[in-house]
Design a protein around this motif. Structure first.
Motif, PDB file in Angstrom:
ATOM      1  N   LEU B 234       5.748   1.414  72.681  1.00  0.00           N
ATOM      2  CA  LEU B 234       5.977   0.152  71.965  1.00  0.00           C
ATOM      3  C   LEU B 234       4.649  -0.457  71.540  1.00  0.00           C
ATOM      4  O   LEU B 234       4.518  -1.003  70.452  1.00  0.00           O
ATOM      5  N   MET B 276       2.351  -7.548  76.904  1.00  0.00           N
ATOM      6  CA  MET B 276       3.188  -8.623  76.350  1.00  0.00           C
ATOM      7  C   MET B 276       2.458  -9.327  75.211  1.00  0.00           C
ATOM      8  O   MET B 276       3.028  -9.553  74.141  1.00  0.00           O
ATOM      9  N   ILE B 279       2.287  -7.197  72.026  1.00  0.00           N
ATOM     10  CA  ILE B 279       3.574  -7.035  71.316  1.00  0.00           C
ATOM     11  C   ILE B 279       3.997  -8.359  70.702  1.00  0.00           C
ATOM     12  O   ILE B 279       4.624  -8.407  69.642  1.00  0.00           O
ATOM     13  N   MET B 280       3.571  -9.487  71.324  1.00  0.00           N
ATOM     14  CA  MET B 280       3.931 -10.771  70.711  1.00  0.00           C
ATOM     15  C   MET B 280       3.186 -10.944  69.399  1.00  0.00           C
ATOM     16  O   MET B 280       3.744 -11.403  68.401  1.00  0.00           O
ATOM     17  N   PRO B 283       4.702  -7.506  66.652  1.00  0.00           N
ATOM     18  CA  PRO B 283       5.956  -6.954  67.178  1.00  0.00           C
ATOM     19  C   PRO B 283       6.183  -5.500  66.781  1.00  0.00           C
ATOM     20  O   PRO B 283       6.776  -4.732  67.527  1.00  0.00           O
TER      21      PRO B 283
END
Lengths: 297, 291, 239, 414
Positions: B234, B276, B279-280, B283
């Motif tokens: 991711l 986190m 990815i914030m 995205p």
């Protein structure tokens, strides 16, 4: 009532509330596990207020819920536009972060945890009040203007924004609302267990909720309501000889259900059939009454 | 200075472990059209198979390595028919949950049925008893070299396969648009089976390299690796194979350094916090998806 | 001179669940011909083309290509035996280079394709300039040419085109139909399904008119052009 | 549709009403101590007949999950004890059976479900939860008033739920003092020690703190390095430790981590294994499996003697070797064995009848008896229990050819 029935009902209610938090945010296509992190925040703060400041139950409950909601804002504002998978990994990360935070903050008893949360009388009634309250909230949402907007966002985000729906705001509101539900569920969970340890709100918890909602059906609110007692009950009444195979049975059940009905057992089509069916039955009974009245009249 | 080089070697070894796993993960994601959460569990289960064969044949390395590679390929192929209906319907989310179910089953098998659930360890002949090169406290073991070399070779080989061969083009075509691939006469079922086979083969090799560098395997290793590999994929952007390799190295280095220089109890919060935050901000992942 | 029959469809029925897309279609295509299929959107043209290629399964009826029944065969075998489809919306792979798209066209052919590539680059110089570029960066017209070129790479005996003129500027549409005619002259049999009925009938030899899943009219393109019903329905009355 | 709206309003009002009654319920004053405060004499039932025809004792065990081998070894020990007891005529003439419930690992909901099913059997005593989540299941048992033998969950947890639980591990502080003194005495001249700890477990941080205190008392500086549960590669920890230029190491983390770090240290040039001390949880089969060939000369301290010559231990260890190929050393293997013999002795001495009428009475009798049971003939010989805590001596031993050798018994003052 017997212990296992009492705790079975209590835990089923809490799993249903948390299942709904997953369902509600998935209404706009985002998979959000943040409520489990919010659970930890509200449970710890409520426990701390009860044990260290000696607050009465209701005040500690409201204080815990308030902190939970405030905390729920942080991931909500940041993850408003995140796609489904990015949100899954972010919120799982948030769960592990909160675990580490509460394990290392000096006031929360470290990894040994906090003990002696008082027993709450009529906890079962209160839990099911909340389940009913949140159920009505979601039911009204589904059948309201907001519900239709959410459906639009789920189908196609671009067209939804052309219709003037502010997706970011919608997502933030939903996340904060489910954060509230998570906060309430967290405190009810702690009142059931009466001790708090950082790893209570961790991966095992997440795994079981995901199983319940995905087998039950994540596109309707009733999937969780029907299948949480079934699946959780199954694991409780498994005969002694095959308890060792619990994980394998669960895994196979999950796999078979998703292969046959990829949207879970109770999906929208299933509901429509039931609605039509129930109306027919209702009509028959109603006409039966008419006949009896005519005959007697 | 020795300390830094030693930590650097550890971090690179960790990064190459993630790189090995993320290649197979992305291949299954792009070509198979599923979210292969159970891929790391299949790799750990092949480590167990290799260990069983080693025990039966009295540490015969060749048979052990063969067993690891064959079981990795076979296990990956077994999951293909399970995922095919989901891939056809494009139900990626359901495939994520079915993969989670498979990982539950594999973890249960490893935690009870093999060696009574106790952590298994590989013979010293495979791990290499002594470190090959040592200067001060920095050591390079056979395992380190194998995993780093393995990940580089796998990376290059994989790129060559994807961008230079006929089959690789078919993989990428299927990944981008299955309908167009069908029109071009690409056999959808055969190609996806082939993709599972390659991912399984790569998984088998990774299981041997992991056995050499980690020296042991436990039931919980599957879950730990699965979470990290999902984060790496991711972090780089789902399906972005090139980005996946870079992200694996970056995350491996960051985690290695965090383990070395940050206070232990905050290590987990920091490594997950980093993922986190990234990815914030982006995205779609650092390098965007599906390159 | 008797031209041998390339494609023969007998009483073909195709349906998507409850929707019956094709209700008993029968048509033939002879070698060296341009056969035109005209009809409104959703009349079944695309369903026919896709069922020939085996993408949507046929319920009943037979499809015979070069004398061999291919109704139940897999798409990859049908493409390998010599039918290619240039789909509606061109179906190119945007994140792969032009060269790779062309190479994919000849996926079923395991031998050396550099010779075919040279022919394509000679006949379509625009592709040679952009060979390393990502296909997504090409203009609409260029993408259409790439789509056709990719079809040629598979050395087809029958080329099927599904609404190639869709979304092209008028000047490019003229150019497109010139390419189609040149291909036909070069010996390719073409089955053309088109909205632009006037242009299609002008360059086609024979035509079939589709309405809600069955053929209502067929014949030489000249006669069809003059037929009043066709004019009203698809060309716009000349009056 | 209108009717439905009214229904919704009524329901919402009802819920807020219930919410208010929630406020009224207030905090129920109920400390963990037993309702009956005064200590009355254990009632000696007149007639000697036993009410039940078979003793069924519920046992809560880790059956599924990644630590399933703990549960399996626990059952291994209990099965041996059951065989012995039942072949010797059972308890008061009746055979004994253990009904296992699964608490999985790190899953509070499962622990509660297991304990609630056990309590539904109206048991006299429960062979208690043995995982990390004993604390989730215990409040229920304490409220119902059932004695739980959750023996390996550490003295801190045991004190929280006293007097309703028993603890096999004694106070850690005095034990670690004696153990570290002896270890430093055997390895003179150590100034600085690296201490590998694990903050995620609920028992080990307390032991680590006690060990640090012992070492600081001897003027030795300690540096703590935390080894998390999900670490995949243990190289960084070894390098971080060696960077401190220490004279020795103390390990109070997961046995798998202990073995791996020792291997990394040996590979990076640390040869003096005597200067390594493993804490009490080390003797897990994982340590022998992973650490094989690298543990020569490492010291370890525990509160039980894994090479004791007591006949029952020899029997258990021999059978363990026949089944698993490795002699027994892990505490989970013998804990169930001792628990069952404790129950047998309590039932026989108190003449427990199992008559439902006398249930509460007999439960309290069992609780008081076991909390202060004197010179119980366990698997390692005579041992005493004071206020529910077992008074163990401390054992320090060296590891030679992958097993325990030359054990020294250290008298510990509690």
């Amino acid at each position: 009532m017997s212990f296992s029935l009492y705790y079975f009902l209590e835990l089923t209610a809490i799993f249903i509330i948390l299942g709904w938090t997953l369902y509600w945010v998935y209404r706009i296509g985002q998979l959000n596990n943040a409520p489990i992190a919010v659970m930890a925040v509200s449970a710890y703060l409520c426990g701390y207020a009860l044990l260290n400041w000696g607050w009465p139950l209701i005040l500690a409950f409201v204080f815990g819920a308030g902190c939970g909601i405030l905390f729920a804002f942080i991931p909500a504002l940041a993850l408003g536009r995140a796609p489904a998978f990015a949100m899954v990994i972010c919120t799982i990360a948030l769960i592990f972060i909160m675990q580490t935070v509460f394990r290392n903050l000096p006031w929360f008893g470290g990894s040994l945890g906090m003990f002696g949360i008082p027993k709450v009388k009529k906890l079962l009634l209160i839990t099911y009040c909340f389940v009913g309250f949140f159920g009505i909230l979601i039911y009204r949402f589904d059948h309201s203007r907001l519900g239709r907007a959410a459906e639009m966002i789920f189908v196609d985000r671009d067209i939804a924004s052309t219709l003037g729906i502010n997706i970011y705001l919608f997502s933030v509101c939903l996340q904060v609302m489910t954060g509230t539900m998570g906060a309430v569920a967290g405190m009810l969970y702690v009142f059931t267990i009466r001790t708090i340890v950082p790893t209570y709100f961790g991966f095992a918890f997440l795994l079981s909720i995901t199983t319940f909602i995905f087998v039950g059906g994540y596109t309707t609110m009733w999937g969780v309501v029907v299948f949480t007692p079934l699946l959780w009950g199954l694991t409780v009444i498994l005969p002694e000889s095959i308890t060792a195979l619990r994980n394998i049975i669960f895994g196979i059940l999950l796999m078979v259900t998703l292969l046959l009905r990829s949207e879970g057992v109770i999906d929208k089509r299933f509901l429509r059939k039931i609605n039509i069916g129930s109306k027919l039955v209702f009509m028959k009974i109603f006409s039966l009454f008419q006949k009896i009245k005519d005959v007697r009249g | 200075m020795e300390v830094f080089t030693a930590q650097l070697i550890n971090a690179i070894a960790l990064g190459s472990i993630y790189a090995l796993l993320v290649i197979g993960f992305n291949l299954l994601l792009v070509v198979g059209g599923i979210f292969p959460f159970a891929y790391s569990h299949i790799v750990v289960l092949s480590m167990y198979m290799c260990w069983i064969v080693l025990r039966i044949t009295g540490d015969n390395l060749i048979l052990g390595i063969l067993a690891g590679i064959l079981s990795g390929t076979a296990l990956s192929l077994i999951t293909e028919p399970i995922f095919r209906p989901l891939a056809k319907r494009g139900a990626v989310l359901s495939s994520f949950i079915v993969a989670m179910a498979i990982s539950m089953i594999i973890t249960d098998i490893m935690s009870k049925r093999i060696h009574g659930g106790v952590v298994i360890s590989f013979p010293l002949t495979l791990q290499g008893k002594e470190a090959l090169i040592t200067f001060g406290i920095a050591t390079i073991t056979a395992g380190h070299i194998a995993t780093i070399a393995g990940s580089i070779i796998a990376g290059i080989g994989f790129f060559y396969l994807l961008y230079r061969t006929r089959q690789g083009r078919a993989f990428r075509a299927m990944g981008q648009s299955p309908f167009a691939a069908r029109l071009l006469g690409i056999p959808i079922v055969k190609t996806s089976i082939f993709a599972y086979m390659i991912a399984g083969f790569l998984g088998g090799i990774s299981s041997i390299l992991l056995a050499m560098s980690l020296g042991s395997a436990s039931a919980v290793l599957g879950d730990n690796l699965a979470l990290k590999v999902m984060a790496v994929a991711l972090f780089a952007g789902l399906g972005n194979i090139g980005g996946g390799l870079v992200a694996a190295m970056v995350l491996g280095l960051a985690e290695g350094m965090a383990l070395a220089y940050l206070p232990g109890e905050w290590y987990q919060a920091i490594s997950f916090g980093m993922i986190m935050v990234i990815i914030m901000i982006k995205p779609k992942g650092l390098f965007g998806a599906m390159a | 001179m008797v031209r041998n029959n390339i494609l023969k469809i007998e009483n073909l029925h195709v349906s998507y669940g409850p929707v019956r897309a094709l209700r008993g279609i029968s048509l033939e295509v002879y070698e060296g011909e341009i056969v035109v299929l005209i009809g409104a959107n959703g009349a079944g043209k695309t369903s026919l083309v896709e069922s020939i290629l085996g993408i949507t399964p046929a319920e009943s009826g037979r499809i015979i290509f070069m004398g061999e029944d291919i109704t139940q065969k897999k798409t990859e075998h049908i493409v390998a035996s010599g039918i290619c489809l240039i789909p509606e919306g061109r179906g190119i792979l945007p994140l792969m280079s032009v060269m790779e798209n062309l190479q994919l066209g000849a996926h079923h052919y395991k031998g050396d394709i550099s010779e075919d590539l040279n022919i394509i680059y000679k006949s379509f110089p625009v592709l040679k300039e952009r060979t390393k570029q990502m296909a997504g960066t090409l203009s609409g017209g260029e993408q259409q040419i790439l789509s056709i070129a990719r079809g040629l790479m598979s050395r087809p005996k029958l080329m099927m085109m599904d609404e190639p003129s869709l979304g092209l500027a008028p000047v490019l549409v003229k150019e497109l139909f010139e390419i189609i005619v040149n291909l036909n002259k070069a010996g390719y049999t073409i089955l053309l399904s088109e909205q632009n009925a006037r242009k299609a009938l002008q360059c086609g030899h024979r035509g079939y008119v589709f309405e809600t899943g069955n053929i209502v009219l067929s014949g030489k393109s000249g006669d069809l052009e003059k037929d009043i019903r066709v004019q009203h329905a698809y060309i716009g009355s000349a009056l | 549709m209108k009717a439905f709206k009214i229904l919704c309003v009524i329901l919402t009002i009802l819920f807020f009403g219930a919410f208010l009654c929630f406020a009224g319920s207030g905090k129920e004053e109920e400390k963990a101590s037993a309702p009956a405060v005064e200590k009355e004499e254990a009632p000696a039932p007149a007639e000697d007949d036993v009410y039940v025809d078979e003793w069924v004792i519920p046992g809560i065990n880790i059956i599924t999950g990644v630590a399933a081998y703990h549960g399996m070894l626990n059952e291994f020990g209990v099965d041996l004890a059951l065989e012995e007891i039942n072949s010797a005529g059972g308890i008061r003439g009746k055979t004994v059976r253990v009904r296992w419930y699964d608490e999985a690992i790190q899953d509070a909901a499962r622990a509660i479900a297991a304990m609630s099913s056990a309590l539904d059997m109206e048991p006299l005593v429960i062979m208690g939860p043995c995982g990390d989540y004993t604390k989730a299941a215990m409040p229920m048992a304490v409220e119902e008033g059932v004695y739980c033998l959750s023996t390996l969950t550490g003295t801190d947890v045991c004190k929280e739920f006293q007097p309703w639980t028993l603890c096999f591990t004694s106070e850690f502080e005095p034990q670690t003092l004696v153990a570290t003194d002896k270890w430093v005495e055997l390895n003179p001249g150590m100034k600085k020690i690296v201490h590998f700890i694990n903050t995620q477990s609920s028992v080990w941080p307390a032991i680590a703190k006690a060990e640090d205190k012992g070492l600081h008392k001897l003027g030795i500086e300690t540096v703590s390095i935390d080894v998390p549960n999900d670490a995949v590669n243990f190289g960084p920890f070894a390098v971080k430790a060696l960077a401190e230029k220490p004279d020795g190491f103390v390990f109070t983390n997961h046995p798998n981590g202990m073995a791996k770090i020792i291997i990394e240290l040996n590979k990076r040039g640390w040869k003096d294994n005597n200067r390594m001390l493993l804490s009490q949880a080390a003797l897990d089969p994982t340590l022998w499996s992973v650490g094989e060939g690298y543990l020569e000369g490492v010291y370890a301290w525990t509160w039980y003697n894994p090479v004791s010559d007591n006949p029952s231990w020899q029997k258990l260890s021999k059978r363990h070797e026949e089944t698993f190929g490795v002699p027994a050393s892990f505490m989970m293997v013998w804990k169930g064995y001792d628990e069952l013999y404790l129950i047998k002795r309590a039932f026989e001495d108190l003449k427990i009848t199992g008559d439902p009428a006398k249930l509460t009475e007999e439960r309290i009798a069992i609780r008081d008896y076991l909390n202060n049971c004197r010179d119980f003939d366990g698997i390692f010989g005579k041992v005493d229990f004071i206020d529910g805590i077992r008074q163990n001596p401390t054992f320090l031993f060296k590891i030679e050819d992958n097993y325990i050798a030359n054990t020294t018994i250290l008298e510990t003052v509690y």
